[in-house]
Design a protein around this motif. Structure first.
Motif, PDB file in Angstrom:
ATOM      1  N   GLN A   1       0.827  -1.202   0.000  1.00 57.58           N
ATOM      2  CA  GLN A   1       0.000   0.000   0.000  1.00 57.58           C
ATOM      3  C   GLN A   1       0.867   1.260   0.000  1.00 57.58           C
ATOM      4  O   GLN A   1       0.561   2.232  -0.702  1.00 57.58           O
ATOM      5  CB  GLN A   1      -0.921  -0.007   1.218  1.00 57.58           C
ATOM      6  CG  GLN A   1      -1.960   1.093   1.218  1.00 57.58           C
ATOM      7  CD  GLN A   1      -2.879   1.001   2.426  1.00 57.58           C
ATOM      8  OE1 GLN A   1      -2.627   0.239   3.358  1.00 57.58           O
ATOM      9  NE2 GLN A   1      -3.933   1.782   2.403  1.00 57.58           N
TER      10      GLN A   1
ATOM     11  N   GLU B   1       2.200   1.833  -3.515  1.00 60.19           N
ATOM     12  CA  GLU B   1       1.155   2.372  -4.388  1.00 60.19           C
ATOM     13  C   GLU B   1       0.918   3.857  -4.107  1.00 60.19           C
ATOM     14  O   GLU B   1       0.795   4.668  -5.039  1.00 60.19           O
ATOM     15  CB  GLU B   1      -0.150   1.601  -4.193  1.00 60.19           C
ATOM     16  CG  GLU B   1      -0.131   0.196  -4.725  1.00 60.19           C
ATOM     17  CD  GLU B   1      -1.394  -0.581  -4.408  1.00 60.19           C
ATOM     18  OE1 GLU B   1      -2.359   0.014  -3.870  1.00 60.19           O
ATOM     19  OE2 GLU B   1      -1.429  -1.778  -4.710  1.00 60.19           O
ATOM     20  N   LEU B   2       0.865   4.222  -2.841  1.00 59.01           N
ATOM     21  CA  LEU B   2       0.627   5.615  -2.486  1.00 59.01           C
ATOM     22  C   LEU B   2       1.790   6.513  -2.912  1.00 59.01           C
ATOM     23  O   LEU B   2       1.576   7.649  -3.352  1.00 59.01           O
ATOM     24  CB  LEU B   2       0.373   5.740  -0.978  1.00 59.01           C
ATOM     25  CG  LEU B   2      -0.944   5.140  -0.486  1.00 59.01           C
ATOM     26  CD1 LEU B   2      -1.018   5.189   1.032  1.00 59.01           C
ATOM     27  CD2 LEU B   2      -2.131   5.858  -1.091  1.00 59.01           C
ATOM     28  N   GLU B   3       3.014   6.005  -2.811  1.00 60.61           N
ATOM     29  CA  GLU B   3       4.165   6.794  -3.250  1.00 60.61           C
ATOM     30  C   GLU B   3       4.126   7.023  -4.756  1.00 60.61           C
ATOM     31  O   GLU B   3       4.453   8.112  -5.228  1.00 60.61           O
ATOM     32  CB  GLU B   3       5.465   6.113  -2.839  1.00 60.61           C
ATOM     33  CG  GLU B   3       5.756   6.242  -1.358  1.00 60.61           C
ATOM     34  CD  GLU B   3       6.991   5.477  -0.918  1.00 60.61           C
ATOM     35  OE1 GLU B   3       7.531   4.669  -1.719  1.00 60.61           O
ATOM     36  OE2 GLU B   3       7.422   5.681   0.227  1.00 60.61           O
ATOM     37  N   SER B   4       3.702   6.006  -5.514  1.00 55.76           N
ATOM     38  CA  SER B   4       3.588   6.196  -6.967  1.00 55.76           C
ATOM     39  C   SER B   4       2.484   7.201  -7.290  1.00 55.76           C
ATOM     40  O   SER B   4       2.623   8.023  -8.196  1.00 55.76           O
ATOM     41  CB  SER B   4       3.331   4.864  -7.678  1.00 55.76           C
ATOM     42  OG  SER B   4       2.044   4.374  -7.374  1.00 55.76           O
ATOM     43  N   GLN B   5       1.386   7.177  -6.544  1.00 53.26           N
ATOM     44  CA  GLN B   5       0.325   8.162  -6.745  1.00 53.26           C
ATOM     45  C   GLN B   5       0.818   9.568  -6.421  1.00 53.26           C
ATOM     46  O   GLN B   5       0.462  10.533  -7.113  1.00 53.26           O
ATOM     47  CB  GLN B   5      -0.887   7.830  -5.874  1.00 53.26           C
ATOM     48  CG  GLN B   5      -1.682   6.646  -6.352  1.00 53.26           C
ATOM     49  CD  GLN B   5      -2.862   6.344  -5.436  1.00 53.26           C
ATOM     50  OE1 GLN B   5      -3.075   7.001  -4.425  1.00 53.26           O
ATOM     51  NE2 GLN B   5      -3.628   5.319  -5.791  1.00 53.26           N
TER      52      GLN B   5
ATOM     53  N   ASP C   1       3.878  10.646  -6.751  1.00 58.74           N
ATOM     54  CA  ASP C   1       4.727  11.066  -7.872  1.00 58.74           C
ATOM     55  C   ASP C   1       3.883  11.510  -9.061  1.00 58.74           C
ATOM     56  O   ASP C   1       4.186  12.514  -9.714  1.00 58.74           O
ATOM     57  CB  ASP C   1       5.668   9.926  -8.282  1.00 58.74           C
ATOM     58  CG  ASP C   1       6.718   9.633  -7.226  1.00 58.74           C
ATOM     59  OD1 ASP C   1       6.972  10.523  -6.376  1.00 58.74           O
ATOM     60  OD2 ASP C   1       7.280   8.516  -7.249  1.00 58.74           O
ATOM     61  N   GLU C   2       2.813  10.762  -9.350  1.00 56.18           N
ATOM     62  CA  GLU C   2       1.926  11.128 -10.459  1.00 56.18           C
ATOM     63  C   GLU C   2       1.277  12.483 -10.211  1.00 56.18           C
ATOM     64  O   GLU C   2       1.181  13.319 -11.119  1.00 56.18           O
ATOM     65  CB  GLU C   2       0.834  10.064 -10.641  1.00 56.18           C
ATOM     66  CG  GLU C   2       1.336   8.754 -11.181  1.00 56.18           C
ATOM     67  CD  GLU C   2       0.267   7.673 -11.181  1.00 56.18           C
ATOM     68  OE1 GLU C   2      -0.910   7.969 -10.854  1.00 56.18           O
ATOM     69  OE2 GLU C   2       0.599   6.520 -11.509  1.00 56.18           O
ATOM     70  N   GLU C   3       0.840  12.714  -8.985  1.00 52.09           N
ATOM     71  CA  GLU C   3       0.190  13.983  -8.658  1.00 52.09           C
ATOM     72  C   GLU C   3       1.173  15.148  -8.714  1.00 52.09           C
ATOM     73  O   GLU C   3       0.813  16.258  -9.103  1.00 52.09           O
ATOM     74  CB  GLU C   3      -0.479  13.911  -7.281  1.00 52.09           C
ATOM     75  CG  GLU C   3      -1.686  13.007  -7.233  1.00 52.09           C
ATOM     76  CD  GLU C   3      -2.798  13.438  -8.168  1.00 52.09           C
ATOM     77  OE1 GLU C   3      -3.043  14.650  -8.310  1.00 52.09           O
ATOM     78  OE2 GLU C   3      -3.421  12.549  -8.783  1.00 52.09           O
TER      79      GLU C   3
ATOM     80  N   ARG D   1       1.575  15.941 -12.344  1.00 51.67           N
ATOM     81  CA  ARG D   1       0.338  16.592 -12.796  1.00 51.67           C
ATOM     82  C   ARG D   1       0.302  18.040 -12.308  1.00 51.67           C
ATOM     83  O   ARG D   1      -0.114  18.948 -13.042  1.00 51.67           O
ATOM     84  CB  ARG D   1      -0.870  15.829 -12.259  1.00 51.67           C
ATOM     85  CG  ARG D   1      -2.180  16.348 -12.754  1.00 51.67           C
ATOM     86  CD  ARG D   1      -3.314  15.396 -12.378  1.00 51.67           C
ATOM     87  NE  ARG D   1      -4.573  16.033 -12.665  1.00 51.67           N
ATOM     88  CZ  ARG D   1      -5.529  16.264 -11.797  1.00 51.67           C
ATOM     89  NH1 ARG D   1      -5.379  15.870 -10.549  1.00 51.67           N
ATOM     90  NH2 ARG D   1      -6.635  16.855 -12.138  1.00 51.67           N
TER      91      ARG D   1
END
Length: 107
Positions: free
Chosen positions: A55, A58-62, A64-66, A69
């Motif tokens: 988890q 996954e949150l760290e990748s999110q 990075d995406e944010e 963005r």
């Protein structure tokens, strides 16, 4: 008389030894039970830790995406404030052109 005393002592020792063995067995059983409970909880916690690590990844990748963005939004915000953006919108949406431009349309 002395023999009776020896017999009584022997019986008392026998009773004590029996009680001692029972106590040792009871304590051993409790310790084994506690060991089993701790082992089961340990396995459960390790599985839960593994889930949490997944988890976190996954949150760290999110995150990075944010962040990427957010950078794109900042660039767009800078672009929207320029004259070039205003000209592009005027050409695309309103159909306006500069005085010295020529429009070619397909027939």
């Amino acid at each position: 008389m002395e023999e009776t005393r020896k017999k009584n002592r022997g019986k008392k020792r026998s009773r004590r030894m029996q009680r001692h063995r029972t106590s040792v067995l009871a304590v051993s059983a409790v310790i084994i039970l506690l060991l089993a409970v701790v082992s089961v909880n340990s396995v459960t916690l390790k599985a839960q830790e593994s889930e949490y690590e997944t988890q976190i990844a996954e949150l760290e990748s999110q995150i990075d995406e944010e962040k990427s963005r957010s950078k794109q939004i900042d660039k767009l915000e800078e672009y929207v404030g320029t004259d070039e953006y205003i000209e592009d919108v005027a050409k695309d949406k309103l159909g306006l052109i500069h005085e010295n431009e020529i429009i070619f349309r397909a027939q």
